[in-house]
Design a protein around this motif. Sequence first.
Motif, PDB file in Angstrom:
ATOM      1  N   TRP A  47      -0.684   3.267  -9.326  1.00  0.00           N
ATOM      2  CA  TRP A  47      -0.337   4.192  -8.438  1.00  0.00           C
ATOM      3  C   TRP A  47       0.574   5.470  -8.559  1.00  0.00           C
ATOM      4  O   TRP A  47       0.141   6.490  -7.835  1.00  0.00           O
ATOM      5  CB  TRP A  47       0.259   3.449  -6.880  1.00  0.00           C
ATOM      6  CG  TRP A  47       0.894   4.124  -5.832  1.00  0.00           C
ATOM      7  CD1 TRP A  47       2.000   4.153  -5.820  1.00  0.00           C
ATOM      8  CD2 TRP A  47       0.342   4.736  -4.644  1.00  0.00           C
ATOM      9  NE1 TRP A  47       2.577   5.095  -4.308  1.00  0.00           N
ATOM     10  CE2 TRP A  47       1.502   5.613  -4.358  1.00  0.00           C
ATOM     11  CE3 TRP A  47      -0.317   5.176  -4.675  1.00  0.00           C
ATOM     12  CZ2 TRP A  47       0.881   6.414  -2.674  1.00  0.00           C
ATOM     13  CZ3 TRP A  47      -1.435   6.584  -3.765  1.00  0.00           C
ATOM     14  CH2 TRP A  47       0.004   6.661  -3.001  1.00  0.00           C
ATOM     15  N   TRP A  92       0.234   8.120   6.903  1.00  0.00           N
ATOM     16  CA  TRP A  92       1.810   8.070   6.475  1.00  0.00           C
ATOM     17  C   TRP A  92       1.944   9.789   6.460  1.00  0.00           C
ATOM     18  O   TRP A  92       1.316  10.513   6.350  1.00  0.00           O
ATOM     19  CB  TRP A  92       1.401   8.461   4.506  1.00  0.00           C
ATOM     20  CG  TRP A  92       1.059   5.769   4.219  1.00  0.00           C
ATOM     21  CD1 TRP A  92       1.677   5.106   5.229  1.00  0.00           C
ATOM     22  CD2 TRP A  92       1.834   5.973   3.000  1.00  0.00           C
ATOM     23  NE1 TRP A  92       1.167   4.248   4.407  1.00  0.00           N
ATOM     24  CE2 TRP A  92       1.049   4.778   2.837  1.00  0.00           C
ATOM     25  CE3 TRP A  92       1.766   6.646   1.861  1.00  0.00           C
ATOM     26  CZ2 TRP A  92       0.876   3.828   2.389  1.00  0.00           C
ATOM     27  CZ3 TRP A  92       1.466   6.301   1.002  1.00  0.00           C
ATOM     28  CH2 TRP A  92       1.347   4.599   0.893  1.00  0.00           C
ATOM     29  N   TYR A  98       9.709  -0.013  -4.155  1.00  0.00           N
ATOM     30  CA  TYR A  98       8.838   1.022  -3.641  1.00  0.00           C
ATOM     31  C   TYR A  98       7.743   0.643  -5.398  1.00  0.00           C
ATOM     32  O   TYR A  98       8.423   0.708  -6.465  1.00  0.00           O
ATOM     33  CB  TYR A  98       8.951   2.415  -3.806  1.00  0.00           C
ATOM     34  CG  TYR A  98       7.780   3.112  -3.661  1.00  0.00           C
ATOM     35  CD1 TYR A  98       6.137   3.496  -3.162  1.00  0.00           C
ATOM     36  CD2 TYR A  98       8.124   4.355  -4.411  1.00  0.00           C
ATOM     37  CE1 TYR A  98       5.447   3.868  -3.681  1.00  0.00           C
ATOM     38  CE2 TYR A  98       7.218   4.965  -4.381  1.00  0.00           C
ATOM     39  CZ  TYR A  98       6.212   5.250  -3.912  1.00  0.00           C
ATOM     40  OH  TYR A  98       4.601   6.208  -3.778  1.00  0.00           O
ATOM     41  N   SER A 113       2.178  -6.156   6.920  1.00  0.00           N
ATOM     42  CA  SER A 113       2.179  -4.742   7.688  1.00  0.00           C
ATOM     43  C   SER A 113       2.795  -5.113   8.594  1.00  0.00           C
ATOM     44  O   SER A 113       2.789  -4.067   9.922  1.00  0.00           O
ATOM     45  CB  SER A 113       1.221  -4.057   7.632  1.00  0.00           C
ATOM     46  OG  SER A 113       0.006  -4.934   8.290  1.00  0.00           O
ATOM     47  N   CYS A 149      -0.787  -3.067  -9.247  1.00  0.00           N
ATOM     48  CA  CYS A 149      -0.247  -2.574  -8.072  1.00  0.00           C
ATOM     49  C   CYS A 149      -0.081  -3.131  -7.389  1.00  0.00           C
ATOM     50  O   CYS A 149       1.216  -3.821  -7.430  1.00  0.00           O
ATOM     51  CB  CYS A 149      -1.417  -1.436  -7.325  1.00  0.00           C
ATOM     52  SG  CYS A 149      -0.792  -0.673  -5.919  1.00  0.00           S
ATOM     53  N   THR A 160      -2.459   0.184   0.723  1.00  0.00           N
ATOM     54  CA  THR A 160      -2.472   1.767   0.377  1.00  0.00           C
ATOM     55  C   THR A 160      -3.261   2.342   0.568  1.00  0.00           C
ATOM     56  O   THR A 160      -3.293   3.436   1.175  1.00  0.00           O
ATOM     57  CB  THR A 160      -1.303   2.196  -1.011  1.00  0.00           C
ATOM     58  OG1 THR A 160      -0.609   1.422  -1.385  1.00  0.00           O
ATOM     59  CG2 THR A 160      -0.673   3.860  -0.969  1.00  0.00           C
ATOM     60  N   THR A 174       3.944  -4.407  -8.313  1.00  0.00           N
ATOM     61  CA  THR A 174       4.716  -4.163  -6.389  1.00  0.00           C
ATOM     62  C   THR A 174       5.068  -5.321  -6.048  1.00  0.00           C
ATOM     63  O   THR A 174       6.677  -5.532  -5.897  1.00  0.00           O
ATOM     64  CB  THR A 174       4.128  -3.566  -6.010  1.00  0.00           C
ATOM     65  OG1 THR A 174       3.154  -2.630  -5.960  1.00  0.00           O
ATOM     66  CG2 THR A 174       4.660  -3.724  -4.117  1.00  0.00           C
ATOM     67  N   CYS A 211      -6.681  -1.944  -2.432  1.00  0.00           N
ATOM     68  CA  CYS A 211      -5.139  -1.740  -2.056  1.00  0.00           C
ATOM     69  C   CYS A 211      -5.350  -1.528  -0.847  1.00  0.00           C
ATOM     70  O   CYS A 211      -5.696  -0.437  -0.211  1.00  0.00           O
ATOM     71  CB  CYS A 211      -4.056  -1.123  -2.865  1.00  0.00           C
ATOM     72  SG  CYS A 211      -2.470  -1.121  -2.619  1.00  0.00           S
ATOM     73  N   HIS A 270      -4.252   3.117   4.361  1.00  0.00           N
ATOM     74  CA  HIS A 270      -3.327   4.004   4.312  1.00  0.00           C
ATOM     75  C   HIS A 270      -3.789   5.802   4.145  1.00  0.00           C
ATOM     76  O   HIS A 270      -3.492   6.985   5.065  1.00  0.00           O
ATOM     77  CB  HIS A 270      -2.225   4.303   3.914  1.00  0.00           C
ATOM     78  CG  HIS A 270      -1.740   2.280   4.948  1.00  0.00           C
ATOM     79  ND1 HIS A 270      -1.098   2.664   5.668  1.00  0.00           N
ATOM     80  CD2 HIS A 270      -0.801   1.635   3.820  1.00  0.00           C
ATOM     81  CE1 HIS A 270      -0.590   1.296   6.600  1.00  0.00           C
ATOM     82  NE2 HIS A 270      -0.633   1.176   5.078  1.00  0.00           N
ATOM     83  N   CYS A 287       1.249  10.390  -7.483  1.00  0.00           N
ATOM     84  CA  CYS A 287       0.512   9.460  -7.007  1.00  0.00           C
ATOM     85  C   CYS A 287      -1.587   9.254  -7.093  1.00  0.00           C
ATOM     86  O   CYS A 287      -2.323  10.066  -6.729  1.00  0.00           O
ATOM     87  CB  CYS A 287       0.585   8.564  -6.299  1.00  0.00           C
ATOM     88  SG  CYS A 287       2.578   8.359  -5.605  1.00  0.00           S
TER      89      CYS A 287
END
Length: 354
Positions: free
Chosen positions: A98, A59, A301, A254, A159, A50, A163, A48, A53, A122
């Motif tokens: 997640w 973040w 979220y 994004s 995920c 995420t 989501t 993912c 990130h 998470c």
Amino acid sequence: MTIPATQAAVIFEKSNGPLIYKTDWPVTQAKELKPGEALVKITHSGVCHTDLHALKGDWPLDTRLPLVGGHEGVGTIVAIGEGTTTNRKIGDRVGIKWLADSCLDCEVCRRGQEATCSNAVCSGFAVHGTFQQYAVSYVRHLTPIPAGLDPVQAGPILCAGVTVWKAIKQSNTNPGDYILISGAGGGLGHLALQYAAAIGLRPIAVDTGEEKRKLCMELGAEKFIDFRTSQDIKADIRAATDGLGPHAAVIASSSAAAYNDALEYLRNHGTLVAVGLPADSYIKANVFWTVFRALRIVGSYVGNRQDAIEALDFAARGKVKAIVKVQPLKSLAEVYEGMEKGTVSGRIVLETGA
């Protein structure tokens, strides 16, 4: 079941890596599990944005270091901590999402919004995740995988699927309404198109490139709008939706610009659903027009435990199918490189070799 002492895993010890593929990462043994914990033998894990990130540390949250990332894991329970009260049992096929755990007792948890629990934990961020062959997770948040559902398909649903399914549920739309999906050819967006079409919405896809145009149209988009070649994307979106704009826009990309554009092309009473997370960005909403046009801005979220079960059910019934490329666990660095370049269509699933 025999539990090995070591395993293959991909870790990083500092933000921005490097990623390290190890074959001697320790495996938590059954006697080491705490009450409420389970050890899951992971066979597949989706990748993912995420996770990227988490690697980059971009973040405004603290990431556990060193870290095994990943949070779309599919596997089998091989041990459960002594003293655990649960209906789950050894041998059950489950998914790790997640959201690894929450208190289930605070106000937001009781209302089914456990992702925003102040005690939420998470996977692949605060605790080690699924880019390994054996992962420890919390029993009460493990998701049962429907019988017959391919683990390669189940991973991305845990995920990306849940989501966007949750985002669509929050879009204030009804069958027959237009819903715009920004980033429609990506890992989140291509699933959002299918969920939207499955419940009778009319999806409009925004992305770029011929490959993604073809993919989006095959997955149920009524129109595809290329944001790179469009001379006036807001006008093109309105033209594709009876001249009034879509009833909702799910921003799965994004791109910061995608958020502010949406507030101009949405029809009156339209809903902007914020999903994608561009770094250090703001939604600039004109207060007068937001009020005068009765626009809604909703942050979405991930989903709760029930959303995950619903999202998987669509896949089990063949209504939603992730476009997947399967790669070995050790190729994670190459996968991230493709994600950063925006060249990944659909979703990547890693085989752990477990």
